[in-house]
Write a protein that holds these residues in place. Structure first.
Motif, mmCIF file in Angstrom:
data_model
loop_
_atom_site.group_PDB
_atom_site.id
_atom_site.type_symbol
_atom_site.label_atom_id
_atom_site.label_comp_id
_atom_site.label_asym_id
_atom_site.label_seq_id
_atom_site.Cartn_x
_atom_site.Cartn_y
_atom_site.Cartn_z
ATOM 1 N N LEU A 285 0.863 -1.234 0.139
ATOM 2 C CA LEU A 285 0.100 -0.063 0.102
ATOM 3 C C LEU A 285 0.813 1.135 0.045
ATOM 4 O O LEU A 285 1.759 1.505 0.779
ATOM 5 N N LEU A 286 0.577 2.068 -1.104
ATOM 6 C CA LEU A 286 1.409 3.189 -0.943
ATOM 7 C C LEU A 286 0.511 4.442 -1.101
ATOM 8 O O LEU A 286 -0.335 4.649 -1.598
ATOM 9 N N PRO A 287 0.943 5.657 -0.242
ATOM 10 C CA PRO A 287 0.188 6.731 -0.140
ATOM 11 C C PRO A 287 0.003 7.778 -1.426
ATOM 12 O O PRO A 287 0.627 7.713 -2.285
ATOM 13 N N TYR A 288 -0.505 8.701 -1.084
ATOM 14 C CA TYR A 288 -0.660 9.802 -2.196
ATOM 15 C C TYR A 288 0.859 10.203 -2.633
ATOM 16 O O TYR A 288 1.708 10.374 -1.800
ATOM 17 N N PHE A 289 0.883 10.519 -3.811
ATOM 18 C CA PHE A 289 2.302 10.995 -4.502
ATOM 19 C C PHE A 289 3.373 10.144 -4.001
ATOM 20 O O PHE A 289 4.450 10.922 -3.839
ATOM 21 N N ASP A 290 3.347 8.820 -3.827
ATOM 22 C CA ASP A 290 4.374 8.170 -3.606
ATOM 23 C C ASP A 290 5.434 8.092 -4.732
ATOM 24 O O ASP A 290 5.128 7.955 -5.979
ATOM 25 N N ALA A 291 6.920 8.167 -4.448
ATOM 26 C CA ALA A 291 7.671 8.333 -5.545
ATOM 27 C C ALA A 291 7.689 7.033 -6.537
ATOM 28 O O ALA A 291 8.070 7.545 -7.592
ATOM 29 N N TYR A 292 7.311 6.087 -6.194
ATOM 30 C CA TYR A 292 7.304 4.866 -6.992
ATOM 31 C C TYR A 292 6.406 5.064 -8.195
ATOM 32 O O TYR A 292 6.715 4.541 -9.426
ATOM 33 N N VAL A 293 5.302 5.862 -7.782
ATOM 34 C CA VAL A 293 4.213 5.724 -9.062
ATOM 35 C C VAL A 293 4.381 7.144 -9.791
ATOM 36 O O VAL A 293 4.228 7.287 -10.731
ATOM 37 N N VAL A 294 4.845 8.043 -9.055
ATOM 38 C CA VAL A 294 5.142 9.579 -9.724
ATOM 39 C C VAL A 294 6.014 9.358 -10.755
ATOM 40 O O VAL A 294 6.017 9.881 -11.896
ATOM 41 N N ALA A 295 7.144 8.607 -10.368
ATOM 42 C CA ALA A 295 8.488 8.533 -11.388
ATOM 43 C C ALA A 295 8.207 7.529 -12.189
ATOM 44 O O ALA A 295 8.917 7.544 -13.173
ATOM 45 N N GLY A 296 7.406 6.497 -12.108
ATOM 46 C CA GLY A 296 7.257 5.334 -12.763
ATOM 47 C C GLY A 296 6.913 5.459 -13.972
ATOM 48 O O GLY A 296 5.964 6.048 -14.327
#
Length: 388
Positions: A285-296
């Motif tokens: 579970l990743l929160p708002y604006f987690d780096a993994y999804v923003v940069a992925g």
């Protein structure tokens, strides 16, 4: 520099997860600055989201540990990072990050000519901010008075449209003061944020902007590669043409090398061509604006199928907290806190196996540990909209 390395999406996702402590959390005692550095910063516009981004990646860490790293030992600094948004950054890396971020072209101002600051005025404001905050903690209103006193009445003109209000003109470059290392956040004074100047100390200092950009790009590719100049530009909110030219210079210098990523050209740091054999595994579970999804990137591989419509707010990653299954977005979630309890509603977009359901339960328990509350898991539709 071109190689014959061919990289699949599964291999790239698995390596990104490993390097960002999502395959295996950092062990007990790992400095939070090390975890934040592996992500190239932790988005912290909402501090609780930053606390979760770090806590879900580090065994035993709670929100209290994150706040201690921020306000007590100051190994983390809350300031303006990539895209001009608020991040938690490792204090020891501020000189490097400052040199790199200040070298990124900012593009045309979004404000009308009569609202904009000239470059000379911008430089005056950044200098004034640093002078005002040296050894002091000021609220925004106090800082505004100091900036106007040090520059001129023009800096205080309320002409900058923001959130159905008008802000003083000088605030257009507040993020640039963060990049320049003259401003960071301090502890709240009551309900008001304070600002101060980052403490000096024994930190790694770049040899110059050019060298800093080289290190910065290779650090980005280490965490999020393979990637293209367009991916890098989007993550940084930088001009695509500038990013393309920068990658070309670094390739010519042998700092990065081209590979084939899902059959198309992409880049990795020179010599950094080892990838796992299989895909990422597990539920996160990743929160708002987690780096993994923003940069992925690419988005359609990270957000496959129904996730592309459901978990991207207007095409922007990060507007929803996400459920990761085997390294890709497979659902959204939301928490509603009431005192010492929180209800975590998870909306999977794919069927979960019995093992994945158990892992989801463990992740919800971990959310509770990080935020120091008792969690309850509800599997069902998330009724709130993006960034709620």
């Amino acid at each position: 520099m071109t190689t014959n390395v061919s990289i699949t999406w599964d291999a790239a996702g698995a390596r990104r997860a490993e390097r960002q402590f999502l395959a295996r959390p950092a062990g007990t005692g790992t400095p939070l600055a090390e975890v934040a550095g592996a992500m190239l910063g932790v988005h912290a516009q909402v501090l609780s989201a930053a606390e979760l981004s770090l806590g879900m990646r580090a065994d035993g860490v709670t929100r209290a540990d994150v706040r201690s790293a921020l306000w007590d030992d100051r190994s983390l600094v809350k300031t303006y990072g990539p895209r001009g948004t608020v991040h938690l950054l490792p204090a020891r890396e501020l000189p490097l990050l400052s040199a790199a971020l200040t070298a990124v072209p900012t593009g045309p101002s979004p404000f009308p000519p009569d609202v904009r600051l000239t470059e000379e005025q911008s430089a005056q404001v950044v200098t004034a901010i640093g002078e005002a905050l040296d050894g002091r903690f000021l609220t925004l209103d106090e800082l505004s008075e100091e900036v106007v006193a040090r520059t001129g009445p023009w800096a205080g003109d309320r002409v900058m449209p923001a959130f159905q209000d008008l802000w003083p003109r000088w605030r257009q470059v507040m993020h640039r003061a963060g990049w320049a290392g003259t401003l960071c956040f301090g502890p709240n004074r009551g309900r008001k944020a304070t600002y101060t100047r980052p403490a000096s100390g024994d930190r790694t200092v770049s040899d110059g902007a050019g060298d800093a950009l080289s290190v910065f790009v290779r650090r980005y590719l280490h965490a999020y590669g393979p990637a293209t100049p367009a991916h890098f530009a989007r993550w940084l909110a930088a001009p695509p043409g500038w990013a393309t030219a920068l990658f070309g210079e670094l390739a010519s210098a042998g700092r990065i090398e081209e590979a084939r990523f899902e059959g198309t050209p992409a880049w990795v740091a020179a010599g950094d061509t080892d990838f796992p054999d299989g895909p990422a595994r597990g539920v996160r579970l990743l929160p708002y604006f987690d780096a993994y999804v923003v940069a992925g990137q690419p988005r359609k591989r990270l957000f496959p199928g129904a996730a592309y419509q459901r978990a991207l707010g207007g095409g922007q990653a990060g507007n929803y907290p996400v459920l990761l299954v085997d390294g890709v977005v497979a659902g959204v979630w939301h928490q509603r806190r009431r005192g010492r309890r929180t209800t975590v509603t998870v909306e999977p977009l794919v069927p979960l196996t019995a093992r994945q359901e158990r892992e989801l339960g463990e992740q919800v328990e971990r959310v509770g540990e990080v935020l120091e509350v008792t969690p309850e898991l509800v599997v069902g539709e998330v009724a709130v909209g993006p960034h709620a």
